[in-house]
Design an enzyme around this catalytic site. Structure first.
Site, PDB file in Angstrom:
ATOM      1  CD  GLU A   1      -3.214   2.595  -6.005  1.00 54.71           C
ATOM      2  OE1 GLU A   1      -2.078   2.202  -5.216  1.00 54.71           O
ATOM      3  OE2 GLU A   1      -3.826   1.940  -6.313  1.00 54.71           O
TER       4      GLU A   1
ATOM      5  NE  ARG B   1      -4.135  -1.564   0.184  1.00 55.62           N
ATOM      6  CZ  ARG B   1      -4.255  -2.450  -0.849  1.00 55.62           C
ATOM      7  NH1 ARG B   1      -3.187  -2.852  -1.536  1.00 55.62           N
ATOM      8  NH2 ARG B   1      -5.323  -3.443  -0.765  1.00 55.62           N
TER       9      ARG B   1
ATOM     10  CG  HIS C   1      -3.356  -1.399  -7.121  1.00 54.28           C
ATOM     11  ND1 HIS C   1      -3.874  -0.460  -6.021  1.00 54.28           N
ATOM     12  CD2 HIS C   1      -3.447  -2.765  -6.802  1.00 54.28           C
ATOM     13  CE1 HIS C   1      -3.823  -1.517  -4.850  1.00 54.28           C
ATOM     14  NE2 HIS C   1      -3.469  -2.662  -5.271  1.00 54.28           N
TER      15      HIS C   1
END
Length: 346
Positions: free
Chosen positions: A285, A257, A304
Site C-alpha cells: 500500500e 489490511r 485507505h
C-alpha cells in the site's frame, strides 16, 4: 491534579489536535505544553519524569523499557487511535500501567463505509455505471433491466439477482468493525453470515448472524467483507482456495489490511473479471504504478479512506478526552486494552 503529555508525530498532532481537545484535557489534567515526538532527548526525559498520563497518537515513539523507566509516575496511556501495537510494549503492562484505545470509535466510520459499499454492491452500481456509460455509443439500445425502456441503466447479469432483498453478506471476523457492521446491517432484508473461530457460535448468533466456516462463507456470500486484524496467523488467510470459492458476480470488500488477502491470488482472480472487488487497503500500500488493479474495470481502489477522516477525527479525540476525565475522577476506563487481547487484535 495529574500531569499529562501528548506523544505522537507532528503530522498527527497537526491533524487531530485542536483547541477544543486541548481545552477539554486541560480541565481534567495539568497538560504539558507541546508534543513529545521522541523519548530520548534531555527535554523529553524531563517531561517523562513527571508525567502521569500519556495521550498518544499515530507515530508515538515506542514505550520500551527505557522510556517506561524514565517515567516513574506514569500510570496510564490513552491512545487517540486504534491499535497500540506500534508503541506499547510488554514493559508497559509489566509496570502495571493501564492502556486505553479508542478503536471502537474508529470502527464506526469503517463500518459505515462498508455498509454503503454493501448496499451499492447489491445494486451492482459499478457494473451498471459502466454499462450505462457504454450505451452512449448505442442510442436506443434495449435496457436488459427493462427491455421496453431503453433509457435506464444496463446490467449484464440476471435482473432477478439484482438488489438487496434477501442477499447474503458474509463478514470475515467479529472484530470491532465486524460487530458494528452487523449492527448496521441488521435492519435490512439481508442474510448475514460470519466466520470467526475465536468467538463461540452462540455469541455469533447473538450478533444476528449465522456462524459458518471460511470456505462456506466464501461460497454463499453475495458480498464477502473482510474485517480481520492482521496477525501472524491471518496473513494470507484469504488465499487462492478461498478466492476460488467466491461465486461469479460476488463483491469482495477489504477495509481491514491488504496482507490478509493473498495478493498474487487476488490479482489472478480479478484478471478473470468474474467478481468485483472494492479495496480500501492493498498489499503493498499503495500499489505499484504498474499494478493491473489500477485499470481493471471490476476493481474499485480507495486510498485507505474508510477509517476516521476529517471531522470524524473529533470522535476519536472526544473519546480519548473522556477517558482522561475518568482517570482524573478515579473511575475505571471505558475502553481498556488488556495485554492478552493483543494476541487476537490489531
Amino acid at each position: 491534579m495529574m500531569r499529562a503529555a501528548l506523544a505522537m508525530s507532528l503530522p498527527t498532532y497537526d491533524r487531530i489536535v485542536d483547541t477544543s481537545f486541548l481545552d477539554r484535557l486541560s480541565r481534567s489534567v495539568d497538560l504539558a505544553p507541546g508534543v513529545l515526538t521522541e523519548f530520548t532527548s534531555p527535554a523529553a526525559l524531563a517531561s517523562l519524569a513527571d508525567v502521569d498520563v500519556l495521550v498518544t497518537g499515530w507515530g508515538c515513539p515506542v514505550l520500551d523499557a527505557a522510556a517506561v523507566a524514565a517515567a516513574p509516575r506514569l500510570r496510564a496511556v490513552v491512545h487517540t487511535a486504534g491499535s497500540v501495537r506500534g508503541h506499547v510494549t510488554p514493559a508497559v503492562w509489566e509496570r502495571g500501567i493501564v492502556v486505553s484505545s479508542v478503536a471502537a470509535q474508529n470502527a464506526v466510520p469503517v463500518a459505515e463505509f462498508t455498509l454503503a459499499v454493501v448496499l451499492l454492491a447489491g445494486k451492482d452500481v459499478l457494473g451498471a455505471t459502466r454499462g450505462y456509460r457504454a450505451r452512449r455509443a448505442r442510442p436506443g439500445a434495449p435496457d436488459p433491466l427493462n427491455p421496453g425502456n431503453p433509457g435506464n441503466s444496463e446490467n449484464p447479469g440476471n435482473p432477478r439477482n439484482l438488489g438487496n432483498y434477501g442477499a447474503t453478506v458474509g463478514i470475515l471476523s467479529a472484530s470491532l468493525v465486524g460487530r458494528r457492521l452487523l449492527e448496521l446491517l441488521r435492519p435490512f432484508d439481508l442474510e448475514l453470515l460470519v466466520h470467526d473461530p475465536y468467538v463461540p457460535d452462540a455469541d455469533l448468533r447473538a450478533l444476528g448472524a449465522e456462524p459458518v466456516g471460511l470456505l462456506e462463507l466464501a461460497e454463499r456470500s453475495d458480498v464477502f467483507s473482510i474485517h480481520t486484524p492482521l496477525l501472524p496467523d491471518t496473513r494470507g488467510l484469504v488465499d487462492a482456495r478461498v478466492l476460488a470459492a467466491l461465486r461469479d458476480g460476488t463483491t469482495l470488500v477489504n477495509t481491514a489490511r491488504g496482507a490478509v488477502v493473498d495478493a498474487a491470488a487476488l490479482e489472478a482472480e480479478l484478471r478473470t473479471g468474474r467478481f468485483t472487488s472494492v479495496l480500501d487497503v492493498t498489499d503493498p500500500e499503495p500499489l505499484p504504478a504498474d499494478s493491473p488493479l489500477w485499470d481493471l474495470p471490476n476493481v474499485v481502489l480507495t486510498p485507505h479512506l474508510a477509517g476516521s477522516q476529517g471531522n470524524e477525527l473529533r470522535r476519536l479525540t472526544a473519546a480519548a478526552a473522556a477517558e482522561v476525565d475518568r482517570l482524573a475522577a478515579g473511575l475505571p476506563l471505558h475502553h481498556p486494552v488488556p495485554h492478552p487481547a493483543l494476541s487476537r487484535t490489531a
